[in-house]
Write an enzyme that holds these catalytic residues in place. Structure first.
Site, PDB file in Angstrom:
ATOM      1  N   ARG A  60       0.998  -1.216   0.141  1.00  0.00           N
ATOM      2  CA  ARG A  60      -0.167  -0.069  -0.382  1.00  0.00           C
ATOM      3  C   ARG A  60       0.941   1.218   0.659  1.00  0.00           C
ATOM      4  O   ARG A  60       2.183   0.970  -0.112  1.00  0.00           O
ATOM      5  CB  ARG A  60      -0.872   0.176   0.625  1.00  0.00           C
ATOM      6  CG  ARG A  60      -0.644   0.128   2.303  1.00  0.00           C
ATOM      7  CD  ARG A  60      -0.969   1.654   2.841  1.00  0.00           C
ATOM      8  NE  ARG A  60       0.546   1.523   4.251  1.00  0.00           N
ATOM      9  CZ  ARG A  60       1.753   1.847   4.430  1.00  0.00           C
ATOM     10  NH1 ARG A  60       2.308   1.873   2.715  1.00  0.00           N
ATOM     11  NH2 ARG A  60       2.777   1.952   5.326  1.00  0.00           N
ATOM     12  N   HIS A  71       1.070   8.957   9.918  1.00  0.00           N
ATOM     13  CA  HIS A  71       1.458   8.679  11.717  1.00  0.00           C
ATOM     14  C   HIS A  71       0.254   9.348  12.463  1.00  0.00           C
ATOM     15  O   HIS A  71       0.107  10.033  13.220  1.00  0.00           O
ATOM     16  CB  HIS A  71       3.096   9.727  11.748  1.00  0.00           C
ATOM     17  CG  HIS A  71       3.803   9.166  11.818  1.00  0.00           C
ATOM     18  ND1 HIS A  71       4.554   7.989  12.726  1.00  0.00           N
ATOM     19  CD2 HIS A  71       5.436   8.247  10.383  1.00  0.00           C
ATOM     20  CE1 HIS A  71       5.528   7.110  12.156  1.00  0.00           C
ATOM     21  NE2 HIS A  71       5.870   7.742  10.982  1.00  0.00           N
ATOM     22  N   ASP A  98      -2.598   7.332  12.113  1.00  0.00           N
ATOM     23  CA  ASP A  98      -3.672   6.662  12.693  1.00  0.00           C
ATOM     24  C   ASP A  98      -3.571   5.918  13.978  1.00  0.00           C
ATOM     25  O   ASP A  98      -5.039   5.416  14.430  1.00  0.00           O
ATOM     26  CB  ASP A  98      -3.354   4.953  11.360  1.00  0.00           C
ATOM     27  CG  ASP A  98      -2.039   4.513  11.895  1.00  0.00           C
ATOM     28  OD1 ASP A  98      -1.022   5.251  12.347  1.00  0.00           O
ATOM     29  OD2 ASP A  98      -1.821   3.390  11.054  1.00  0.00           O
ATOM     30  N   GLY A 114      10.807  -3.430   3.233  1.00  0.00           N
ATOM     31  CA  GLY A 114      11.436  -3.045   3.900  1.00  0.00           C
ATOM     32  C   GLY A 114      11.169  -1.519   3.251  1.00  0.00           C
ATOM     33  O   GLY A 114      12.381  -0.829   3.602  1.00  0.00           O
ATOM     34  N   GLY A 126       9.159   0.970   3.025  1.00  0.00           N
ATOM     35  CA  GLY A 126       7.589   1.675   3.067  1.00  0.00           C
ATOM     36  C   GLY A 126       6.380   1.392   2.455  1.00  0.00           C
ATOM     37  O   GLY A 126       5.558   2.596   2.924  1.00  0.00           O
ATOM     38  N   SER A 180       4.890  -1.329   3.390  1.00  0.00           N
ATOM     39  CA  SER A 180       3.925  -2.393   3.703  1.00  0.00           C
ATOM     40  C   SER A 180       4.201  -3.955   3.719  1.00  0.00           C
ATOM     41  O   SER A 180       3.054  -4.037   3.631  1.00  0.00           O
ATOM     42  CB  SER A 180       2.292  -2.035   3.513  1.00  0.00           C
ATOM     43  OG  SER A 180       1.726  -1.531   5.066  1.00  0.00           O
ATOM     44  N   SER A 181       4.606  -3.951   3.051  1.00  0.00           N
ATOM     45  CA  SER A 181       5.654  -5.979   2.717  1.00  0.00           C
ATOM     46  C   SER A 181       5.009  -6.496   4.075  1.00  0.00           C
ATOM     47  O   SER A 181       4.712  -7.597   4.037  1.00  0.00           O
ATOM     48  CB  SER A 181       7.540  -5.904   2.099  1.00  0.00           C
ATOM     49  OG  SER A 181       8.071  -4.843   3.288  1.00  0.00           O
ATOM     50  N   ASP A 221      -2.162  -0.450   8.163  1.00  0.00           N
ATOM     51  CA  ASP A 221      -1.019  -1.035   6.414  1.00  0.00           C
ATOM     52  C   ASP A 221      -2.429  -2.391   6.391  1.00  0.00           C
ATOM     53  O   ASP A 221      -2.706  -2.561   5.716  1.00  0.00           O
ATOM     54  CB  ASP A 221      -0.016  -1.324   6.824  1.00  0.00           C
ATOM     55  CG  ASP A 221       0.898  -0.220   7.228  1.00  0.00           C
ATOM     56  OD1 ASP A 221       0.401   1.105   6.701  1.00  0.00           O
ATOM     57  OD2 ASP A 221       1.996  -0.557   7.803  1.00  0.00           O
ATOM     58  N   TYR A 277      10.164   4.294  15.827  1.00  0.00           N
ATOM     59  CA  TYR A 277       8.891   4.473  15.255  1.00  0.00           C
ATOM     60  C   TYR A 277       8.052   4.797  16.401  1.00  0.00           C
ATOM     61  O   TYR A 277       6.890   5.639  16.791  1.00  0.00           O
ATOM     62  CB  TYR A 277       8.634   3.023  14.494  1.00  0.00           C
ATOM     63  CG  TYR A 277       6.529   3.154  14.721  1.00  0.00           C
ATOM     64  CD1 TYR A 277       5.854   3.692  13.317  1.00  0.00           C
ATOM     65  CD2 TYR A 277       5.957   2.238  15.326  1.00  0.00           C
ATOM     66  CE1 TYR A 277       4.884   3.977  13.153  1.00  0.00           C
ATOM     67  CE2 TYR A 277       4.670   2.477  14.765  1.00  0.00           C
ATOM     68  CZ  TYR A 277       3.809   3.385  13.770  1.00  0.00           C
ATOM     69  OH  TYR A 277       2.591   3.335  13.148  1.00  0.00           O
TER      70      TYR A 277
HETATM   71  C1  GLA Z   1       3.998   2.822   9.126  1.00  0.00           C
HETATM   72  C2  GLA Z   1       2.530   1.802  10.543  1.00  0.00           C
HETATM   73  C3  GLA Z   1       0.973   2.922  10.093  1.00  0.00           C
HETATM   74  C4  GLA Z   1       1.508   3.560  10.073  1.00  0.00           C
HETATM   75  C5  GLA Z   1       2.598   4.417   9.762  1.00  0.00           C
HETATM   76  C6  GLA Z   1       2.483   6.418   9.450  1.00  0.00           C
HETATM   77  O1  GLA Z   1       3.547   2.025   7.888  1.00  0.00           O
HETATM   78  O2  GLA Z   1       2.252   0.225  10.415  1.00  0.00           O
HETATM   79  O3  GLA Z   1       0.908   1.922  11.159  1.00  0.00           O
HETATM   80  O4  GLA Z   1       2.155   4.400  11.621  1.00  0.00           O
HETATM   81  O5  GLA Z   1       3.868   3.912   9.856  1.00  0.00           O
HETATM   82  O6  GLA Z   1       1.837   6.879   9.370  1.00  0.00           O
END
Ligand code: GLA
Length: 378
Positions: free
Chosen positions: A25, A32, A34, A118, A120, A122-123, A168, A218
């Site tokens: 995705r 940041h 969610d 890796g 960003g 959402s793997s 994600d 994070y």
């Molecule tokens: C990662 C986390 C999500 C979200 C994003 C930042 O992808 O898994 O839950 O916090 O960072 O928006």
């Protein structure tokens, strides 16, 4: 899918019986927030993780990654510290499914992907959700979408040690073609906003700087947001607007004031972006994307020099309406809203400028909003 089936037959000398795929995705805007009760606007991309499997008569889970030539075999479901990272995600999900009261039958499986890992995109959520979807296929039960997303989120918290929000896992599960998902994280309600702007597209540029969320930054940001909310005495970040926040920010430690400023303005920007999408005001959306990047860079401090460089020179190029980092940050990808007629020029210009500045070649591709995870009987 064909590759996964061929590799399975080669590895296990029999055909697979089930398959599942889950996409990566991007988040159009709203990062940041969610885990801060915000509204986010992610969409699935047409790059996926594909898993194929067959039940195993022996009490053993066997997973093979042909691209890395890595094989993992175990008879337990609980992940261990010494397991390979990718196996922790898989076992974490299996463990959560069993803890939710479902039986997880042993299986052999092969996993292939065209999703950058890796980066960003959402793997990790794609691996979790494809695993859960595969188990649904093998076992014949089906988990309600929200439960499946939560269970995979718990797997990430416990097995990978990353206290992620739910964006994600939900987007990888529920996104639809040609729509952006509007997820209200205060109520966990969703809406699909049609998104197929005439003549425009989203260009994804991988900075090739690998991002790892497990190093604690994070988690630190998440904690800072909680501390800030408690100092200003709010139960939810939806209870305060940017003006109200500004009037109390002076009393806060500098780092917390910055984090809070990003949260309240990003929640506001996402609301504005949602209106811009509904009224097809694409210039406005592009401007909000650029503002969001500046806030993630200066206030939330989760960008990195390579992402800033990409965003800065991309925004200057003709045919670009807006550009920003997407996802957690610390490396990974930028997304840019572009005029499709300029695409070949933009890809060349971005590659040349990025290479000149960093010596690296970015990976660049376009994606329309795609559908979420799917189980496939073979
Ligand atoms: C990662 C986390 C999500 C979200 C994003 C930042 O992808 O898994 O839950 O916090 O960072 O928006």
């Amino acid at each position: 899918m064909e590759q996964a089936i061929r590799e399975f037959e080669l590895k296990f000398d029999r055909p697979p019986e089930h398959a599942a795929k889950a996409p990566g995705r991007i988040n159009l805007i709203g990062d940041h927030i969610d885990y801060n009760d915000g509204i986010v606007l992610p969409m699935a991309i047409d790059r996926q993780i594909v898993s194929v499997a067959a039940s195993n008569a022996k009490n053993e889970f066997q997973v093979y990654l042909p691209d890395q030539d890595e094989f993992f075999s175990t008879s337990r479901l609980q992940p261990k510290q010494t397991d390979p990272d990718w196996a922790k995600y898989i076992l974490g999900v299996l463990d959560q499914i069993e803890r939710a009261g479902h039986e997880v039958p042993p299986f052999q499986s092969v996993i292939v992907t065209n999703l950058p890992i890796g980066a960003g995109l959402s793997s990790s959520a794609a691996l979790e959700i494809s695993t859960a979807t595969l188990v649904e296929q093998i076992s014949g039960f089906s988990l309600p979408a929200m439960e499946k997303a939560r269970l995979c989120q718990r797997a990430e918290h416990e097995a990978a040690g990353v206290p992620c929000g739910l964006m994600d896992q939900i987007s990888v599960t529920l996104c639809q073609e040609d729509a952006v998902l509007e997820l209200d994280c205060q109520t966990d309600t969703i809406r699909h906003l049609p998104f197929s702007p005439d003549g425009l597209g989203l260009l994804i540029t991988n900075s090739m700087v690998r991002h790892s969320l497990a190093d604690g930054t994070y988690a630190t940001r998440r904690k800072e947001c909680e501390q800030c909310a408690s100092l200003i005495g709010i139960n939810s970040w939806r209870d305060i607007n940017p003006e109200q926040f500004q009037s109390v920010a002076g009393n806060l430690p500098t780092n917390l004031a910055k984090r809070g400023r990003h949260i309240v303005t990003e929640i506001w920007r996402t609301g504005q972006a949602s209106c811009a999408i509904k009224s097809e005001r694409w210039e406005r959306l592009g401007k909000l994307m650029a503002e969001s990047h500046a806030s993630l860079r200066d206030q939330f401090e989760v960008s990195c020099p390579e992402l800033d460089l990409l965003v800065d020179f991309t925004c200057e190029l003709p045919g670009v309406l807006g550009s920003r980092m997407t996802g957690a940050g610390f490396g990974g990808c930028t997304i840019s809203l572009i005029e499709l007629s300029e695409r070949p020029f933009l890809e060349r210009a971005i590659t040349r400028k990025f290479h000149a500045a960093t010596g690296m070649n970015p990976e660049i591709f376009l994606s329309a909003p795609s559908r979420g995870a799917l189980g496939i009987p073979l």
